[in-house]
Design an enzyme around this catalytic site. Structure first.
Site, PDB file in Angstrom:
ATOM      1  N   LYS A 149       0.839  -1.195   0.000  1.00 45.77           N
ATOM      2  CA  LYS A 149       0.000   0.000   0.000  1.00 45.77           C
ATOM      3  C   LYS A 149       0.878   1.249   0.000  1.00 45.77           C
ATOM      4  CE  LYS A 149      -3.269   2.307   2.975  1.00 45.77           C
ATOM      5  NZ  LYS A 149      -4.008   2.258   4.232  1.00 45.77           N
ATOM      6  N   GLU A 167      -3.683  -6.022  15.711  1.00 47.78           N
ATOM      7  CA  GLU A 167      -3.183  -4.747  15.198  1.00 47.78           C
ATOM      8  C   GLU A 167      -4.282  -3.677  15.316  1.00 47.78           C
ATOM      9  OE1 GLU A 167      -1.816  -4.138  10.981  1.00 47.78           O
ATOM     10  OE2 GLU A 167       0.155  -4.283  11.897  1.00 47.78           O
TER      11      GLU A 167
HETATM   12  O1  LIG Z   1       1.218  -2.716   2.282  1.00 47.49           O
HETATM   13  P1  LIG Z   1       2.340  -2.072   2.992  1.00 47.49           P
HETATM   14  O2  LIG Z   1       2.273  -0.577   2.950  1.00 47.49           O
HETATM   15  O3  LIG Z   1       3.673  -2.582   2.502  1.00 47.49           O
HETATM   16  O4  LIG Z   1       2.218  -2.443   4.512  1.00 47.49           O
HETATM   17  C1  LIG Z   1       2.375  -3.747   4.987  1.00 47.49           C
HETATM   18  C2  LIG Z   1       2.050  -3.801   6.474  1.00 47.49           C
HETATM   19  O5  LIG Z   1       2.878  -2.831   7.108  1.00 47.49           O
HETATM   20  C3  LIG Z   1       2.698  -2.650   8.496  1.00 47.49           C
HETATM   21  O6  LIG Z   1       3.249  -3.714   9.186  1.00 47.49           O
HETATM   22  C4  LIG Z   1       1.260  -2.461   8.885  1.00 47.49           C
HETATM   23  O7  LIG Z   1       1.147  -2.488  10.261  1.00 47.49           O
HETATM   24  C5  LIG Z   1       0.383  -3.512   8.262  1.00 47.49           C
HETATM   25  O8  LIG Z   1      -0.976  -3.245   8.547  1.00 47.49           O
HETATM   26  C6  LIG Z   1       0.584  -3.485   6.772  1.00 47.49           C
HETATM   27  O9  LIG Z   1      -0.282  -4.388   6.171  1.00 47.49           O
END
Ligand SMILES: O=P(O)(O)OC[C@H]1O[C@H](O)[C@H](O)[C@@H](O)[C@@H]1O
Length: 545
Positions: free
Chosen positions: A204, A351
């Site tokens: 994301k 979380e």
């Molecule tokens: O999808 P991204 O931005 O790479 O994030 C991946 C993960 O990062 C962190 O650990 C957050 O706490 C998660 O909720 C998220 O899914």
């Protein structure tokens, strides 16, 4: 709103706790208990009768939900209000599965057309890969997908794909890499052919260290095979809300799928993050999964509290956390395809609700999110169930069981059922001293020895469980089941008055990790931190003890 623990219902619940009879008695007194305390909807049945609940406790729990404005909070989420207050964001995973004619407005704009466009793009892409229109840099058909992502960008796609194994179309294999440990990607890539492997990079933020590092290593692996830089476009697609960073990284804009900041990572499998699911099971199956979740959304938004499955499960879970000091809850899936679900719910719940201040920032004087753990039945029965039956901690359990198996084989399924139902019964009933003693009546032990052994065999019972049944594990029931847990998490966060949608603790870990990384990479011996951290860092640099 008055402070949570000062509300009338909270006070009443605290007072009533010790008046509740043992579940054995509750069942003996009322042979309609199952009928009264089970709900059907969205292809699921929730039996919550094996809980420490009577009418008074239940009505006080509903009262607590009313006093904390649960219904209004549910409406605020569906309406797209910025309920993630610390990040000023709406929380709209529900829009991802809403029907296309719904309008969901975020910052003055209807987000539904963009969601529909993205679904179309996913469908087209998957069709191209499946029918061989999308080929690798040497013109060969794609045979393997490697999905790179972590946290919500890993658990959702992986666990849903695993659960939907009977629905795989057979066009393609999919492999998941999450951890930054190089062993993970090295082992996954070993049997693969760069000419026929496509990488789906899911992030994301497009800034998560593990995912970026794994993606770079994947790119090097491709280039080492003799591919030139132009080949990257044929072997990498990305799902991200940060398209600029993805293109900077070398992924063509047309090969990116959007994400939005109103979808939390742990709620994102319904978005383009679910692409590996579509690649494995096809677009129609994914749509059915979305429809199953949408049915649960409808149920959650419209059913009265007393008939509302996520509300019931949320309040029951809270009942044990706040009034019985229970610190963990276990998810027991009696279905091999659902073996990953406990890990998924662990991230979702811990979380979301691992928080210790309320929305206004005040420290809380009540427990919030419990530790979530679990595994597949019957394996757990030969491991940790002992502690659930006879340990000192109270561990409420959810048992999940499909009535029909995808793999009917001899007596397997009937035995699986007997174990699942037998466990919930044993937890509820327990075994009294007299019963244990009676079991020893034919032994040669002395009376004194019988008394001692019987004490060890006593099981207190009165240990709570929910049982969730479905006809069969299908895309529809799976969608509903996951949405049920999402909304259960919401219910608890809403009553506790916390923000279930940020994760500042995780963010701090990321920042500190970067600092340590810099120190590990520097030539200087580390001496500025605590003695333990200094020594560990210096030992790593030395490379031996
Ligand atoms: O999808 P991204 O931005 O790479 O994030 C991946 C993960 O990062 C962190 O650990 C957050 O706490 C998660 O909720 C998220 O899914």
């Amino acid at each position: 709103m008055s402070h949570l623990t000062d509300t009338k219902s909270w006070q009443a619940l605290a007072k009533h706790r010790d008046n509740i009879k043992h579940m054995r008695e509750l069942f003996a007194e009322d042979n309609q208990r199952f009928e009264k305390m089970s709900v059907k909807g969205c292809g699921l049945l929730l039996d919550y009768s094996k809980n420490r609940l009577d009418e008074t406790a239940l009505s006080n729990l509903f009262q607590l939900a009313n006093e904390t404005k649960l219904t209004e909070k549910i409406q605020a989420m569906f309406a797209g209000n910025a309920i993630n207050t610390t990040e000023n964001r709406a929380v709209l995973h529900t829009a991802l599965r809403a029907s296309s004619d719904t309008e969901v407005i975020v910052n003055g704009q209807n987000v539904m057309p963009e969601i529909q466009q993205t679904l179309k793009k996913m469908e087209q892409f998957v069709n191209d890969v499946h029918n061989g229109t999308w080929v690798g840099y040497t013109g060969k058909t794609i045979t393997d997908i490697v999905s790179i992502g972590i946290g919500g960008s890993f658990l959702g796609p992986k666990i849903v794909s695993q659960a939907l194994r009977p629905y795989w179309t057979g066009h393609i294999n999919c492999h998941f890499v999450a951890n930054v440990d190089g062993t993970s990607i090295v082992e996954k890539l070993k049997p693969l052919d760069p000419e026929t492997t496509l990488f789906v990079m899911s992030s994301k933020s497009f800034s998560t260290q593990e995912t970026l590092t794994n993606t770079l290593s994947a790119r090097n692996w491709l280039l080492k095979s003799g591919a030139d830089k132009a080949a990257v476009a044929k072997h990498f697609v990305a799902i991200t809300s940060n398209v600029a960073k993805a293109t900077e990284f070398g992924i063509e804009e047309k090969n990116t799928f959007p994400m939005w900041n109103w979808v939390g990572g742990r709620y994102s499998l319904w978005s383009a993050i679910g692409l590996p699911i579509v690649l494995l099971t096809g677009f129609e199956t994914f749509k059915t999964l979305l429809n199953g979740a949408a049915e649960m959304d409808e149920h959650f938004a419209t059913q009265p509290l007393e008939q509302n499955m996520p509300v019931l499960m949320g309040l029951i879970s809270l009942w044990y956390s706040n009034f019985y000091g229970s610190e963990s809850q276990v998810i027991l899936t009696y279905d091999h395809y659902l073996r990953g679900l406990p890990a998924y719910i662990q991230q979702l719940d811990m979380e979301s609700n691992g928080k210790s201040v309320d929305l206004a920032g005040n420290s809380l004087d009540y427990n919030t999110g419990p530790v979530i753990w679990g595994g597949e039945g019957t394996n757990g029965q030969h491991a940790y169930h002992q502690l659930i039956h006879q340990g000192t901690a109270l561990i409420p359990a959810d048992f999940i069981f499909p009535l029909t198996s995808h793999n009917p084989l001899g007596n397997h399924h009937i035995q699986l059922a007997s174990n699942c139902f037998g466990q919930t019964q044993a937890l509820m009933q327990g075994r009294t001293f007299e019963e244990a003693k009676a079991e020893l009546s034919n032994s040669n032990l002395s009376e004194e020895q019988k008394n001692i052994i019987a004490k060890h065999k006593v099981m207190p019972g009165n240990r709570p469980s929910n049982t969730i049944l479905m006809d069969k594990l299908t895309p529809k029931t799976l969608g509903a089941l996951i949405a049920l847990y999402e909304h259960r998490t919401f219910v608890q966060g809403a009553v506790w008055d916390i923000n279930s949608f940020d994760q500042w603790g995780v963010e701090l870990g990321k920042v500190l990790g970067v600092d340590v990384l810099n120190r590990l990479g520097s030539d200087k011996s580390c001496s500025e931190l605590d003695s333990s951290s200094n020594s560990l860092i210096n030992l790593f640099k030395k490379g031996s003890l």
